[in-house]
Design a protein around this motif. Structure first.
Motif, PDB file in Angstrom:
ATOM      1  N   GLU A   1     -77.389 -20.883  12.150  1.00 43.02           N
ATOM      2  CA  GLU A   1     -76.390 -20.161  11.193  1.00 43.02           C
ATOM      3  C   GLU A   1     -74.942 -20.871  10.995  1.00 43.02           C
ATOM      4  OE1 GLU A   1     -75.771 -16.240  12.674  1.00 43.02           O
ATOM      5  OE2 GLU A   1     -77.703 -15.909  13.139  1.00 43.02           O
ATOM      6  N   GLY A   2     -74.907 -22.071  11.472  1.00 42.95           N
ATOM      7  CA  GLY A   2     -73.607 -22.795  11.256  1.00 42.95           C
ATOM      8  C   GLY A   2     -73.967 -24.493  11.311  1.00 42.95           C
ATOM      9  N   GLY A   3     -72.806 -25.269  11.398  1.00 42.41           N
ATOM     10  CA  GLY A   3     -73.070 -26.593  11.941  1.00 42.41           C
ATOM     11  C   GLY A   3     -73.200 -27.467  10.679  1.00 42.41           C
ATOM     12  N   ARG A   4     -73.053 -26.718   9.290  1.00 46.52           N
ATOM     13  CA  ARG A   4     -73.092 -27.611   8.021  1.00 46.52           C
ATOM     14  C   ARG A   4     -71.929 -27.994   7.186  1.00 46.52           C
ATOM     15  NH1 ARG A   4     -76.977 -23.811   8.469  1.00 46.52           N
ATOM     16  NH2 ARG A   4     -79.227 -24.621   8.606  1.00 46.52           N
ATOM     17  N   GLY A   5     -70.690 -27.615   7.602  1.00 48.22           N
ATOM     18  CA  GLY A   5     -69.448 -27.582   7.006  1.00 48.22           C
ATOM     19  C   GLY A   5     -69.413 -29.146   6.852  1.00 48.22           C
ATOM     20  N   VAL A   6     -69.250 -30.103   7.797  1.00 46.96           N
ATOM     21  CA  VAL A   6     -68.865 -31.695   7.325  1.00 46.96           C
ATOM     22  C   VAL A   6     -69.996 -32.080   6.466  1.00 46.96           C
ATOM     23  CG1 VAL A   6     -68.600 -33.755   8.140  1.00 46.96           C
ATOM     24  CG2 VAL A   6     -67.722 -31.887   9.410  1.00 46.96           C
ATOM     25  N   ALA A   7     -71.255 -31.896   6.610  1.00 53.93           N
ATOM     26  CA  ALA A   7     -72.363 -32.283   5.651  1.00 53.93           C
ATOM     27  C   ALA A   7     -72.279 -31.689   4.228  1.00 53.93           C
ATOM     28  CB  ALA A   7     -73.812 -31.637   6.155  1.00 53.93           C
ATOM     29  N   LEU A   8     -71.758 -30.485   4.135  1.00 52.91           N
ATOM     30  CA  LEU A   8     -71.423 -29.979   2.759  1.00 52.91           C
ATOM     31  C   LEU A   8     -70.399 -30.710   2.145  1.00 52.91           C
ATOM     32  CD1 LEU A   8     -71.891 -26.178   3.119  1.00 52.91           C
ATOM     33  CD2 LEU A   8     -73.404 -27.810   1.903  1.00 52.91           C
ATOM     34  N   VAL A   9     -69.234 -31.125   3.018  1.00 53.10           N
ATOM     35  CA  VAL A   9     -68.111 -31.788   2.386  1.00 53.10           C
ATOM     36  C   VAL A   9     -68.551 -33.256   2.034  1.00 53.10           C
ATOM     37  CG1 VAL A   9     -65.858 -32.921   2.846  1.00 53.10           C
ATOM     38  CG2 VAL A   9     -66.491 -30.464   3.539  1.00 53.10           C
ATOM     39  N   ASP A  10     -69.543 -33.834   2.662  1.00 58.97           N
ATOM     40  CA  ASP A  10     -69.916 -35.329   2.355  1.00 58.97           C
ATOM     41  C   ASP A  10     -70.930 -35.070   1.024  1.00 58.97           C
ATOM     42  OD1 ASP A  10     -70.303 -37.777   2.971  1.00 58.97           O
ATOM     43  OD2 ASP A  10     -72.437 -37.459   3.792  1.00 58.97           O
ATOM     44  N   ILE A  11     -71.602 -34.184   1.103  1.00 61.42           N
ATOM     45  CA  ILE A  11     -72.501 -33.993  -0.235  1.00 61.42           C
ATOM     46  C   ILE A  11     -71.707 -33.719  -1.363  1.00 61.42           C
ATOM     47  CG2 ILE A  11     -74.538 -32.787  -1.011  1.00 61.42           C
ATOM     48  CD1 ILE A  11     -75.567 -32.654   1.848  1.00 61.42           C
ATOM     49  N   LEU A  12     -70.890 -32.580  -1.188  1.00 60.09           N
ATOM     50  CA  LEU A  12     -70.470 -32.081  -2.638  1.00 60.09           C
ATOM     51  C   LEU A  12     -69.415 -32.809  -2.993  1.00 60.09           C
ATOM     52  CD1 LEU A  12     -70.946 -28.468  -1.919  1.00 60.09           C
ATOM     53  CD2 LEU A  12     -72.260 -29.857  -3.138  1.00 60.09           C
ATOM     54  N   SER A  13     -68.407 -33.444  -2.221  1.00 59.35           N
ATOM     55  CA  SER A  13     -67.109 -33.946  -2.832  1.00 59.35           C
ATOM     56  C   SER A  13     -67.367 -35.482  -3.414  1.00 59.35           C
ATOM     57  CB  SER A  13     -66.265 -34.128  -1.575  1.00 59.35           C
ATOM     58  OG  SER A  13     -66.663 -34.985  -0.568  1.00 59.35           O
ATOM     59  N   ASP A  14     -66.673 -35.957  -4.187  1.00 55.44           N
ATOM     60  CA  ASP A  14     -66.799 -37.115  -4.668  1.00 55.44           C
ATOM     61  C   ASP A  14     -66.135 -38.220  -3.495  1.00 55.44           C
ATOM     62  OD1 ASP A  14     -67.473 -36.740  -7.424  1.00 55.44           O
ATOM     63  OD2 ASP A  14     -65.492 -35.741  -7.653  1.00 55.44           O
ATOM     64  N   ARG A  15     -65.358 -37.846  -2.670  1.00 54.38           N
ATOM     65  CA  ARG A  15     -64.773 -38.527  -1.674  1.00 54.38           C
ATOM     66  C   ARG A  15     -64.311 -37.748  -0.861  1.00 54.38           C
ATOM     67  NH1 ARG A  15     -61.737 -39.963  -6.075  1.00 54.38           N
ATOM     68  NH2 ARG A  15     -59.451 -39.789  -5.425  1.00 54.38           N
ATOM     69  N   TRP A  16     -64.217 -38.153   0.591  1.00 49.57           N
ATOM     70  CA  TRP A  16     -63.436 -37.104   1.646  1.00 49.57           C
ATOM     71  C   TRP A  16     -63.133 -38.296   2.772  1.00 49.57           C
ATOM     72  CZ3 TRP A  16     -65.134 -36.160   6.777  1.00 49.57           C
ATOM     73  CH2 TRP A  16     -66.403 -36.576   7.080  1.00 49.57           C
ATOM     74  N   GLY A  17     -62.168 -37.770   3.726  1.00 49.70           N
ATOM     75  CA  GLY A  17     -61.769 -38.403   4.800  1.00 49.70           C
ATOM     76  C   GLY A  17     -60.979 -37.801   5.822  1.00 49.70           C
ATOM     77  N   VAL A  18     -60.897 -38.540   6.585  1.00 51.23           N
ATOM     78  CA  VAL A  18     -59.772 -37.864   8.033  1.00 51.23           C
ATOM     79  C   VAL A  18     -58.473 -38.667   8.182  1.00 51.23           C
ATOM     80  CG1 VAL A  18     -59.811 -37.245  10.457  1.00 51.23           C
ATOM     81  CG2 VAL A  18     -61.678 -37.036   9.062  1.00 51.23           C
ATOM     82  N   GLU A  19     -57.335 -38.158   8.034  1.00 55.58           N
ATOM     83  CA  GLU A  19     -56.220 -38.812   8.682  1.00 55.58           C
ATOM     84  C   GLU A  19     -55.723 -38.394   9.893  1.00 55.58           C
ATOM     85  OE1 GLU A  19     -53.416 -38.200   5.495  1.00 55.58           O
ATOM     86  OE2 GLU A  19     -54.654 -39.159   4.101  1.00 55.58           O
TER      87      GLU A  19
END
Length: 128
Positions: A97-115
């Protein structure tokens, strides 16, 4: 930066309603001139990141949105929280039921990161 829409930010409470508040804020603050076609994806991703911030990060939870304007820099969304540990992409079972948030960000965004900061972290993504 965008001349039509200024950058905006909101501090959210550390509770189960914050993801909905973040989606509403994004709807009100995003640049319709440049990013009308990416609003649905942005709402999904901000919801996932805010949920992670509330569940795993801790206060303060802050959402910032800005538009790169005509230069094509895209819709930029950042979610900050009080935990310095980076998000973890997990492999989850299809029935989970959960645990997909970071994978979705990785798949759907053009770029992403962490500061990282001494007071926590900011996870950001860009949609063009």
């Amino acid at each position: 930066m965008c001349e039509a829409t200024p950058a905006a930010e909101i501090t959210l409470p550390d509770d189960e309603h914050s993801a909905r508040r973040a989606r509403t804020f994004l709807t009100e603050a995003y640049c319709g001139r440049h990013h009308a076609r990416v609003l649905d994806e942005a709402q999904l991703l901000v919801s996932e990141l805010v949920t992670n911030a509330v569940r795993h990060g801790g206060p303060p939870v802050l959402v910032r949105v800005s538009c790169g304007g005509d230069d094509g820099a895209g819709l930029q969304v950042a979610v900050s929280d009080g935990n310095p540990h980076p998000p973890v992409r997990r492999d989850v079972a299809p029935e989970a039921e959960g645990g997909r948030g970071v994978a979705l960000v990785d798949i759907l965004s053009d770029r992403w990161g962490v500061e990282h900061a001494s007071s926590g972290k900011t996870v950001w993504f860009v949609l063009s």
